[in-house]
Write an enzyme that holds these catalytic residues in place. Sequence first.
Site, PDB file in Angstrom:
ATOM      1  N   ARG A  91       0.837  -1.198   0.000  1.00 39.42           N
ATOM      2  CA  ARG A  91       0.000   0.000   0.000  1.00 39.42           C
ATOM      3  C   ARG A  91       0.869   1.242   0.000  1.00 39.42           C
ATOM      4  O   ARG A  91       2.000   1.220   0.489  1.00 39.42           O
ATOM      5  CB  ARG A  91      -0.909   0.032   1.225  1.00 39.42           C
ATOM      6  CG  ARG A  91      -1.889  -1.106   1.231  1.00 39.42           C
ATOM      7  CD  ARG A  91      -2.886  -1.010   2.353  1.00 39.42           C
ATOM      8  NE  ARG A  91      -3.643  -2.240   2.388  1.00 39.42           N
ATOM      9  CZ  ARG A  91      -4.661  -2.519   1.567  1.00 39.42           C
ATOM     10  NH1 ARG A  91      -5.064  -1.621   0.698  1.00 39.42           N
ATOM     11  NH2 ARG A  91      -5.286  -3.686   1.631  1.00 39.42           N
ATOM     12  N   HIS A 109      11.851  -2.795  -4.133  1.00 40.96           N
ATOM     13  CA  HIS A 109      10.955  -2.759  -5.293  1.00 40.96           C
ATOM     14  C   HIS A 109      11.536  -3.666  -6.388  1.00 40.96           C
ATOM     15  O   HIS A 109      12.737  -3.598  -6.663  1.00 40.96           O
ATOM     16  CB  HIS A 109      10.834  -1.321  -5.807  1.00 40.96           C
ATOM     17  CG  HIS A 109       9.873  -1.208  -6.943  1.00 40.96           C
ATOM     18  ND1 HIS A 109       8.505  -1.294  -6.771  1.00 40.96           N
ATOM     19  CD2 HIS A 109      10.076  -1.068  -8.273  1.00 40.96           C
ATOM     20  CE1 HIS A 109       7.903  -1.204  -7.947  1.00 40.96           C
ATOM     21  NE2 HIS A 109       8.835  -1.063  -8.877  1.00 40.96           N
ATOM     22  N   GLY A 143       6.718  10.274  -2.813  1.00 46.43           N
ATOM     23  CA  GLY A 143       6.343   9.857  -4.161  1.00 46.43           C
ATOM     24  C   GLY A 143       6.193   8.349  -4.254  1.00 46.43           C
ATOM     25  O   GLY A 143       6.356   7.616  -3.275  1.00 46.43           O
TER      26      GLY A 143
HETATM   27  C1  GAR Z   1       8.571  -8.618  -3.691  1.00 48.03           C
HETATM   28  O1  GAR Z   1       8.881  -8.976  -5.017  1.00 48.03           O
HETATM   29  C2  GAR Z   1       8.687  -7.124  -3.495  1.00 48.03           C
HETATM   30  O2  GAR Z   1       9.739  -6.545  -4.207  1.00 48.03           O
HETATM   31  C3  GAR Z   1       7.361  -6.663  -4.034  1.00 48.03           C
HETATM   32  O3  GAR Z   1       6.442  -7.599  -3.557  1.00 48.03           O
HETATM   33  C4  GAR Z   1       7.095  -8.856  -3.405  1.00 48.03           C
HETATM   34  C5  GAR Z   1       6.868  -9.340  -1.991  1.00 48.03           C
HETATM   35  O4  GAR Z   1       7.367 -10.636  -1.836  1.00 48.03           O
HETATM   36  N1  GAR Z   1       7.042  -5.351  -3.613  1.00 48.03           N
HETATM   37  C6  GAR Z   1       6.440  -4.458  -4.387  1.00 48.03           C
HETATM   38  O5  GAR Z   1       6.069  -4.725  -5.512  1.00 48.03           O
HETATM   39  C7  GAR Z   1       6.212  -3.107  -3.749  1.00 48.03           C
HETATM   40  N2  GAR Z   1       5.876  -2.157  -4.754  1.00 48.03           N
HETATM   41  P1  GAR Z   1       7.632 -11.204  -0.390  1.00 48.03           P
HETATM   42  O6  GAR Z   1       6.339 -10.980   0.405  1.00 48.03           O
HETATM   43  O7  GAR Z   1       7.890 -12.660  -0.606  1.00 48.03           O
HETATM   44  O8  GAR Z   1       8.780 -10.487   0.204  1.00 48.03           O
END
Ligand code: GAR
Length: 202
Positions: A91, A109, A143
Amino acid sequence: MKTIAVLASGRGSNFSAVIDRIRDQKIPAVCVALITDNPDARAIDRAAEAGIPSVVVDYCAYPNRRAYEVDLFAAIEATGADLIVLAGYMRILGDRIVHACAGRMINIHPALLPSFSGLHAQRQALEYGVRVAGCTVHFVDTGMDSGPIILQHCVPVLDGDDEDALSERILQEEHRILPEAVRLFCEDRLTISGRRVLIKQG
Ligand code: GAR
């Protein structure tokens, strides 16, 4: 010894990567809390296995984002953590929280920012047709995935890749650079200088 709190919304593999490195004494820190917006997050089980308290601030239990963020902010502040790590927290955070945590909140990210910010970064990379993808750890500002960059790592995009294959290849690198960035922060080796983050050599 620094204290950290981790915000995660789902699977929690990045959370695990960080707490495993703390357990192995590669990061001079204590993880004092997992905070999640999702009562079904698998990260909660990972925290329980590691003996780390979880705090659920269930987004769906609130009438609006403002009300949710009042309690989220209280939960973050109650940890007293030196560093807040967004590890798959899905979020957008409001300005009040971001300002209060300026310089002590980082995010992972799954793209080479500033390309492909926001959701489904790996899908965006495939749809664009880039040959190189990757991941970024950055300080959080107000941002979208736009704060000063701490670490990045790249991976190739292969001809046969679908979203799952590329995501998995990127995830392996996330599990390296997120704990590394946490370590650098906890060793007081990061300095924000305008848009850039300077890393003091160890
Ligand atoms: C990861 O790939 C992280 O970089 C991404 O969600 C995934 C969570 O995986 N985050 C985003 O996209 C944030 N914008 P995890 O719960 O196994 O760590």
